[in-house]
Design a protein around this motif. Structure first.
Motif, PDB file in Angstrom:
ATOM      1  N   ASP A  12       2.055  -2.717   5.463  1.00  0.00           N
ATOM      2  CA  ASP A  12       2.948  -3.873   5.555  1.00  0.00           C
ATOM      3  C   ASP A  12       2.458  -5.007   4.650  1.00  0.00           C
ATOM      4  N   ILE A  13       1.148  -5.213   4.610  1.00  0.00           N
ATOM      5  CA  ILE A  13       0.580  -6.224   3.717  1.00  0.00           C
ATOM      6  C   ILE A  13       0.920  -5.887   2.268  1.00  0.00           C
ATOM      7  N   ALA A  14       0.789  -4.623   1.910  1.00  0.00           N
ATOM      8  CA  ALA A  14       1.097  -4.191   0.541  1.00  0.00           C
ATOM      9  C   ALA A  14       2.577  -4.401   0.223  1.00  0.00           C
ATOM     10  N   ARG A  15       3.448  -4.121   1.181  1.00  0.00           N
ATOM     11  CA  ARG A  15       4.890  -4.325   0.964  1.00  0.00           C
ATOM     12  C   ARG A  15       5.197  -5.787   0.675  1.00  0.00           C
ATOM     13  N   ILE A  16       4.603  -6.676   1.469  1.00  0.00           N
ATOM     14  CA  ILE A  16       4.866  -8.106   1.289  1.00  0.00           C
ATOM     15  C   ILE A  16       4.316  -8.577  -0.051  1.00  0.00           C
ATOM     16  N   GLU A  49       4.069 -16.532   5.817  1.00  0.00           N
ATOM     17  CA  GLU A  49       3.664 -16.618   7.222  1.00  0.00           C
ATOM     18  C   GLU A  49       3.380 -15.230   7.801  1.00  0.00           C
ATOM     19  N   GLN A  50       4.254 -14.268   7.515  1.00  0.00           N
ATOM     20  CA  GLN A  50       4.045 -12.903   7.997  1.00  0.00           C
ATOM     21  C   GLN A  50       2.776 -12.309   7.412  1.00  0.00           C
ATOM     22  N   LEU A  51       2.510 -12.599   6.141  1.00  0.00           N
ATOM     23  CA  LEU A  51       1.305 -12.096   5.487  1.00  0.00           C
ATOM     24  C   LEU A  51       0.061 -12.640   6.180  1.00  0.00           C
ATOM     25  N   MET A  85       6.432  -1.867  12.296  1.00  0.00           N
ATOM     26  CA  MET A  85       6.393  -1.690  10.859  1.00  0.00           C
ATOM     27  C   MET A  85       7.572  -2.437  10.243  1.00  0.00           C
ATOM     28  N   ALA A  86       7.288  -3.171   9.226  1.00  0.00           N
ATOM     29  CA  ALA A  86       8.301  -3.975   8.567  1.00  0.00           C
ATOM     30  C   ALA A  86       9.135  -3.108   7.622  1.00  0.00           C
ATOM     31  N   ARG A  87      10.420  -3.253   7.732  1.00  0.00           N
ATOM     32  CA  ARG A  87      11.322  -2.547   6.827  1.00  0.00           C
ATOM     33  C   ARG A  87      11.475  -3.390   5.569  1.00  0.00           C
ATOM     34  N   ILE A  88      11.552  -2.735   4.419  1.00  0.00           N
ATOM     35  CA  ILE A  88      11.638  -3.454   3.154  1.00  0.00           C
ATOM     36  C   ILE A  88      12.936  -4.256   3.060  1.00  0.00           C
ATOM     37  N   ASP A  89      14.012  -3.730   3.643  1.00  0.00           N
ATOM     38  CA  ASP A  89      15.285  -4.465   3.618  1.00  0.00           C
ATOM     39  C   ASP A  89      15.178  -5.772   4.399  1.00  0.00           C
TER      40      ASP A  89
END
Length: 67
Positions: A50-54, A17-19, A1-5
């Motif tokens: 994670d997609i939504a965060r990006i 790229e991550q998206l 899981m990607a951290r927002i920071d």
């Protein structure tokens, strides 16, 4: 899981790229779910978030750049 920071420290190219990677993973997870081969159902939710965060971060950056 990607951290927002961690995501905030990434460049726009890295976020794009991550998206792309996450969308491919989401596609594969959908196929696994449809064929009942999904090993970790919770991963679907993690990828979606994670997609939504990006996307949220990209929208925030776009609005800051347009001001």
């Amino acid at each position: 899981m990607a951290r927002i920071d961690d995501l905030r420290q990434s460049s726009d190219d890295q976020l794009t790229e991550q998206l792309g990677q996450l969308k491919r993973e989401q596609f594969n997870l959908r196929f696994q779910a449809a064929t009942s081969q999904l090993e970790k159902p919770s991963r679907v939710r993690e990828v979606r978030r994670d997609i939504a965060r990006i996307k949220t971060l990209q929208a925030q950056r776009a609005s800051q750049n347009s001001k």
